[in-house]
Design a protein around this motif. Structure first.
Motif, PDB file in Angstrom:
ATOM      1  N   HIS A   6       0.850  -1.186   0.000  1.00  0.00           N
ATOM      2  CA  HIS A   6       0.000   0.000   0.000  1.00  0.00           C
ATOM      3  C   HIS A   6       0.894   1.248   0.000  1.00  0.00           C
ATOM      4  N   PRO A   7       0.515   2.287  -0.715  1.00  0.00           N
ATOM      5  CA  PRO A   7       1.381   3.462  -0.851  1.00  0.00           C
ATOM      6  C   PRO A   7       1.799   4.109   0.472  1.00  0.00           C
ATOM      7  N   ASP A   8       0.970   3.960   1.525  1.00  0.00           N
ATOM      8  CA  ASP A   8       1.325   4.585   2.801  1.00  0.00           C
ATOM      9  C   ASP A   8       1.917   3.578   3.788  1.00  0.00           C
ATOM     10  N   ALA A   9       2.254   2.383   3.303  1.00  0.00           N
ATOM     11  CA  ALA A   9       2.753   1.348   4.204  1.00  0.00           C
ATOM     12  C   ALA A   9       4.158   1.630   4.716  1.00  0.00           C
ATOM     13  N   GLY A  10       4.950   2.362   3.927  1.00  0.00           N
ATOM     14  CA  GLY A  10       6.337   2.590   4.307  1.00  0.00           C
ATOM     15  C   GLY A  10       6.484   3.286   5.649  1.00  0.00           C
ATOM     16  N   GLU A  11       5.705   4.350   5.852  1.00  0.00           N
ATOM     17  CA  GLU A  11       5.784   5.072   7.125  1.00  0.00           C
ATOM     18  C   GLU A  11       5.326   4.193   8.283  1.00  0.00           C
ATOM     19  N   ALA A  12       4.309   3.360   8.048  1.00  0.00           N
ATOM     20  CA  ALA A  12       3.815   2.476   9.106  1.00  0.00           C
ATOM     21  C   ALA A  12       4.866   1.437   9.479  1.00  0.00           C
ATOM     22  N   LEU A  13       5.553   0.881   8.475  1.00  0.00           N
ATOM     23  CA  LEU A  13       6.623  -0.080   8.747  1.00  0.00           C
ATOM     24  C   LEU A  13       7.737   0.590   9.555  1.00  0.00           C
ATOM     25  N   PHE A  14       8.098   1.785   9.140  1.00  0.00           N
ATOM     26  CA  PHE A  14       9.127   2.549   9.833  1.00  0.00           C
ATOM     27  C   PHE A  14       8.731   2.754  11.301  1.00  0.00           C
ATOM     28  N   ALA A  15       7.484   3.179  11.512  1.00  0.00           N
ATOM     29  CA  ALA A  15       7.012   3.463  12.864  1.00  0.00           C
ATOM     30  C   ALA A  15       6.994   2.208  13.731  1.00  0.00           C
ATOM     31  N   LEU A  16       6.464   1.120  13.205  1.00  0.00           N
ATOM     32  CA  LEU A  16       6.393  -0.113  13.989  1.00  0.00           C
ATOM     33  C   LEU A  16       7.784  -0.613  14.352  1.00  0.00           C
ATOM     34  N   ALA A  17       8.692  -0.573  13.394  1.00  0.00           N
ATOM     35  CA  ALA A  17      10.055  -1.012  13.671  1.00  0.00           C
ATOM     36  C   ALA A  17      10.699  -0.135  14.731  1.00  0.00           C
ATOM     37  N   ARG A  18      10.496   1.173  14.622  1.00  0.00           N
ATOM     38  CA  ARG A  18      11.176   2.098  15.521  1.00  0.00           C
ATOM     39  C   ARG A  18      10.600   2.084  16.935  1.00  0.00           C
ATOM     40  N   VAL A  19       9.399   1.522  17.119  1.00  0.00           N
ATOM     41  CA  VAL A  19       8.885   1.338  18.481  1.00  0.00           C
ATOM     42  C   VAL A  19       9.890   0.545  19.312  1.00  0.00           C
ATOM     43  N   VAL A  20      10.554  -0.412  18.673  1.00  0.00           N
ATOM     44  CA  VAL A  20      11.572  -1.206  19.365  1.00  0.00           C
ATOM     45  C   VAL A  20      12.702  -0.300  19.857  1.00  0.00           C
ATOM     46  N   GLY A  21      13.223   0.541  18.975  1.00  0.00           N
ATOM     47  CA  GLY A  21      14.296   1.431  19.364  1.00  0.00           C
ATOM     48  C   GLY A  21      13.860   2.432  20.424  1.00  0.00           C
ATOM     49  N   TRP A  22      12.669   3.019  20.270  1.00  0.00           N
ATOM     50  CA  TRP A  22      12.185   3.985  21.269  1.00  0.00           C
ATOM     51  C   TRP A  22      12.053   3.335  22.640  1.00  0.00           C
ATOM     52  N   THR A  23      11.613   2.084  22.650  1.00  0.00           N
ATOM     53  CA  THR A  23      11.513   1.363  23.925  1.00  0.00           C
ATOM     54  C   THR A  23      12.887   1.196  24.558  1.00  0.00           C
ATOM     55  N   GLY A  24      13.868   0.812  23.749  1.00  0.00           N
ATOM     56  CA  GLY A  24      15.219   0.652  24.261  1.00  0.00           C
ATOM     57  C   GLY A  24      15.780   1.956  24.807  1.00  0.00           C
ATOM     58  N   HIS A  25      15.552   3.052  24.104  1.00  0.00           N
ATOM     59  CA  HIS A  25      16.047   4.348  24.559  1.00  0.00           C
ATOM     60  C   HIS A  25      15.299   4.815  25.804  1.00  0.00           C
ATOM     61  N   ALA A  26      14.009   4.497  25.897  1.00  0.00           N
ATOM     62  CA  ALA A  26      13.257   4.841  27.104  1.00  0.00           C
ATOM     63  C   ALA A  26      13.821   4.098  28.311  1.00  0.00           C
ATOM     64  N   LEU A  27      14.149   2.828  28.128  1.00  0.00           N
ATOM     65  CA  LEU A  27      14.736   2.058  29.225  1.00  0.00           C
ATOM     66  C   LEU A  27      16.040   2.692  29.698  1.00  0.00           C
ATOM     67  N   GLU A  28      16.852   3.167  28.767  1.00  0.00           N
ATOM     68  CA  GLU A  28      18.087   3.844  29.150  1.00  0.00           C
ATOM     69  C   GLU A  28      17.789   5.162  29.866  1.00  0.00           C
ATOM     70  N   GLU A  29      16.820   5.897  29.356  1.00  0.00           N
ATOM     71  CA  GLU A  29      16.538   7.220  29.919  1.00  0.00           C
ATOM     72  C   GLU A  29      15.929   7.133  31.311  1.00  0.00           C
ATOM     73  N   TYR A  30      15.118   6.095  31.557  1.00  0.00           N
ATOM     74  CA  TYR A  30      14.538   5.938  32.882  1.00  0.00           C
ATOM     75  C   TYR A  30      15.614   5.719  33.943  1.00  0.00           C
ATOM     76  N   ALA A  31      16.785   5.250  33.526  1.00  0.00           N
ATOM     77  CA  ALA A  31      17.886   5.019  34.466  1.00  0.00           C
ATOM     78  C   ALA A  31      18.725   6.268  34.700  1.00  0.00           C
ATOM     79  N   GLU A  32      18.428   7.352  33.991  1.00  0.00           N
ATOM     80  CA  GLU A  32      19.151   8.616  34.143  1.00  0.00           C
ATOM     81  C   GLU A  32      18.367   9.555  35.066  1.00  0.00           C
ATOM     82  N   PRO A  33      19.011  10.602  35.583  1.00  0.00           N
ATOM     83  CA  PRO A  33      18.269  11.593  36.369  1.00  0.00           C
ATOM     84  C   PRO A  33      17.136  12.196  35.553  1.00  0.00           C
ATOM     85  N   GLY A  34      16.005  12.440  36.182  1.00  0.00           N
ATOM     86  CA  GLY A  34      14.856  12.975  35.471  1.00  0.00           C
ATOM     87  C   GLY A  34      15.033  14.421  35.057  1.00  0.00           C
TER      88      GLY A  34
END
Length: 394
Positions: free
Chosen positions: A351-379
């Protein structure tokens, strides 16, 4: 000179434990003037005044300017190659599943992982949320709606422990995939997600063609993380404020929506679509616009985009690759992952708009990883210094 073991002074390791940061971060505080170090007698190590450390620990970290360097163990972009926690992404694509790469980024462990699942009520809630999207809404718009609704429905969303965050991310990814319009691998029963890996379940949502989940899985792995991209910075800022995972993902999705980030995939798809009909005219039109050529070049990579190389290798023999090679020969630059994703979309009638959705779903993994790192830092450690340019005080 302070003595090692003096109760009024702490070692670097003790300060790191007290502030819940890495030792390197302690020295970053010193360079910013937030801590003062003294040389330990008879040692190459440093000592820190315990009272000063306690003062820093008792308040939110205030910086005179934005954090300029963010420590992360997740991904490395070096010498035109991409690594996840020291593993070349080229190798991960050929040896691992998307789920196992997600676990690597989240925990540091590379091991087989079960497919992500979501409870039936979560799947149905996400589907109901997506169903109210207005006609013409993009796939990524529907994902954004579903994330907000799933977050509102999770009473434990403010549990920021690693185990809770990882579990929530697994369920979120599974629910988002099932919520997208299209066939489901479980026959559309509406139950919990079952059977097949993430790419298997996502394929019928993005393409009517016979499944080729392995190349889709490769794309998801390649896009899972990419250093401190704009959307990742947005996600980390949200996590620094101790926003929950759903809000972190929403922040990432907001930044991803810009024309210079997630939308670049759609622009590359549209450009390739025109080039498949008339490559010279497509190039001429883009060059005349004065804008950068969609799908070519990169701010960090110098000679090649390794993600594009991997995907093009998997697409070898597909007719669309003839046009990609033709364009590359005419352009004084190298193709990037946006063009590679666009080529995959054209090869399998996505589908013509599938590329952005694939990008977003994949990057949820990275955002989760970065959130885990950030939660361990001072707020609240991200605070830019603003220069007032308004009217003079009267």
């Amino acid at each position: 000179m302070a003595q090692q073991g003096d109760e009024n002074y702490l070692t670097t390791a003790e300060v790191a434990r007290r502030l819940n940061v890495k030792p390197a971060t302690v020295y970053a505080y010193v360079s910013r003037g937030q801590l003062t170090s003294v040389r330990a007698r008879g040692s190459r190590g440093s000592l820190f005044d315990a009272g000063e450390v306690e003062q820093l620990a008792s308040r939110s970290v205030e910086h005179p300017g934005v954090v300029e360097r963010i420590e992360s163990e997740l991904s490395l972009l070096q010498d035109d190659e991409l690594y996840y926690r020291g593993h070349p992404v080229r190798e991960l694509v050929t040896t691992q599943t998307f789920e196992s790469v997600a676990e690597l980024l989240w925990t540091g462990d590379l091991a087989p992982s079960e497919p992500f699942t979501a409870p039936p009520e979560g799947v149905e809630l996400a589907r109901s949320a997506v169903a109210v999207a207005p006609e013409g809404a993009r796939m990524v718009d529907k994902l954004r709606i579903a994330v907000a609704v799933l977050g509102a429905a999770d009473p434990l969303r403010f549990d920021l422990t690693p185990a809770s965050i990882i579990g929530a991310s697994r369920q979120l990814l599974a629910a988002l995939t099932e919520a997208l319009p299209g066939p489901t691998v479980d026959g559309g029963t509406g139950g919990a997600t079952v059977g097949g890996g993430f790419a298997d379940r996502l394929w019928p949502k993005v393409s009517p063609r016979p499944p080729q989940p392995r190349i889709l899985e490769a794309a998801l792995i390649l896009l899972a993380d990419h250093g401190l991209a704009a959307s990742t910075i947005a996600a980390r800022v949200a996590a620094s404020a101790r926003a929950n995972l759903y809000s972190v993902v929403s922040a990432g999705l907001g930044a991803l929506d810009g024309q210079y980030h997630g939308a670049a995939t759609t622009l590359a798809y549209q450009f390739l679509d025109r080039a498949l009909k008339d490559p010279v005219k497509a190039l001429s039109d883009e060059l005349r616009s004065g804008q950068s050529l969609p799908g070519f070049g990169h701010r960090i990579y110098q000679q090649r985009d390794p993600r594009a190389e991997v995907l093009f290798g998997l697409l070898a023999g597909e007719p669309v690759m003839d046009r990609v090679h033709d364009l590359t020969a005419r352009v004084n630059s190298f193709p990037n992952s946006d063009l590679a994703l666009a080529a995959m979309m054209h090869a399998y009638d996505f589908h013509p708009d599938a590329g952005e959705a694939l990008f977003a779903l994949a990057r949820v993994v990275g955002w989760t990883g970065h959130a885990l790192e950030e939660y361990a830092e001072p707020g609240l450690r991200f605070r830019a210094l603003g220069n007032y340019t308004g009217p003079a005080i009267t």
